[in-house]
Design an enzyme around this catalytic site. Structure first.
Site, short mmCIF file in Angstrom:
data_model
loop_
_atom_site.label_atom_id
_atom_site.label_comp_id
_atom_site.label_asym_id
_atom_site.label_seq_id
_atom_site.Cartn_x
_atom_site.Cartn_y
_atom_site.Cartn_z
N HIS A 177 0.79 -1.24 0.05
CA HIS A 177 0.24 0.12 0.06
C HIS A 177 0.78 1.04 0.06
O HIS A 177 2.15 1.25 0.33
CB HIS A 177 -0.86 -0.03 1.19
N GLU B 127 0.75 4.23 1.59
CA GLU B 127 1.16 4.67 2.84
C GLU B 127 2.24 3.76 3.75
O GLU B 127 3.24 4.38 4.14
CB GLU B 127 0.10 4.71 3.94
N CYS C 171 -5.58 2.18 5.86
CA CYS C 171 -6.08 0.94 6.45
C CYS C 171 -5.41 0.66 7.64
O CYS C 171 -4.64 1.20 8.40
CB CYS C 171 -6.05 -0.46 5.30
N CYS D 12 -1.54 0.20 7.57
CA CYS D 12 -0.93 1.43 6.91
C CYS D 12 -0.96 2.32 8.24
O CYS D 12 -0.07 3.09 8.66
CB CYS D 12 -1.54 2.17 5.79
#
Length: 147
Positions: A57, A59, A87, A90
């Site tokens: 992801h 981040e 999420c 992250c």
């Protein structure tokens, strides 16, 4: 430039980063890190699909790079901007990386409403964390109230 206008400007850059992620074959999410002076020091799009990395992801990948390049004190004074509410994975990397402020463009709830049953979209449980988050400040080409 007002703080709100600055946030929107950075979020627009996140959207551009997310577009680049999509063009490269990934899901369209992007994140940037601005230092205490407001300079963008890192940019990262999702790499989950093209790198076959379930933790790719934007981040989390950005935070991996940030933690290798900046002290916890520097990160505390930085702002992480991201296209969508982070999420759980992250949020954990942001928490442990010690970033002081997070600004996101769309909530997990709204993302789930827009994407429905898409396998690439998971709006997991909200987790408490100590970063100061500014709720959605940019949506559908217009500014909305932040938190």
């Amino acid at each position: 430039m007002s703080e709100r206008a600055a946030h929107i400007s950075y979020l627009k850059r996140c959207i551009e980063v997310s577009r680049m992620a999509r063009l490269s074959g990934n899901t369209p999410f992007g994140a940037i890190l601005a230092d205490a002076e407001g300079e963008i020091v890192l940019e990262q799009g999702n790499i989950e699909i093209t790198e076959s990395n379930c933790t790719g992801h934007a981040e989390r990948t950005l935070m991996e790079k940030a933690s290798k390049s900046y002290t916890k004190e520097q990160l505390w004074r930085s702002v992480l901007y991201t296209t969508a509410e982070p999420c759980a994975m992250c949020a954990g990397s942001i928490y442990w990386g010690n970033v002081g402020t997070v600004v996101y463009g769309i909530s997990e709830k709204r993302l789930a409403e827009l994407t429905g049953d898409d396998d690439q979209s998971y709006a997991g449980p909200a987790l408490p964390h100590r970063v100061r988050a500014r709720a959605q400040v940019y949506s559908s080409n217009r500014a909305v109230s932040g938190g």
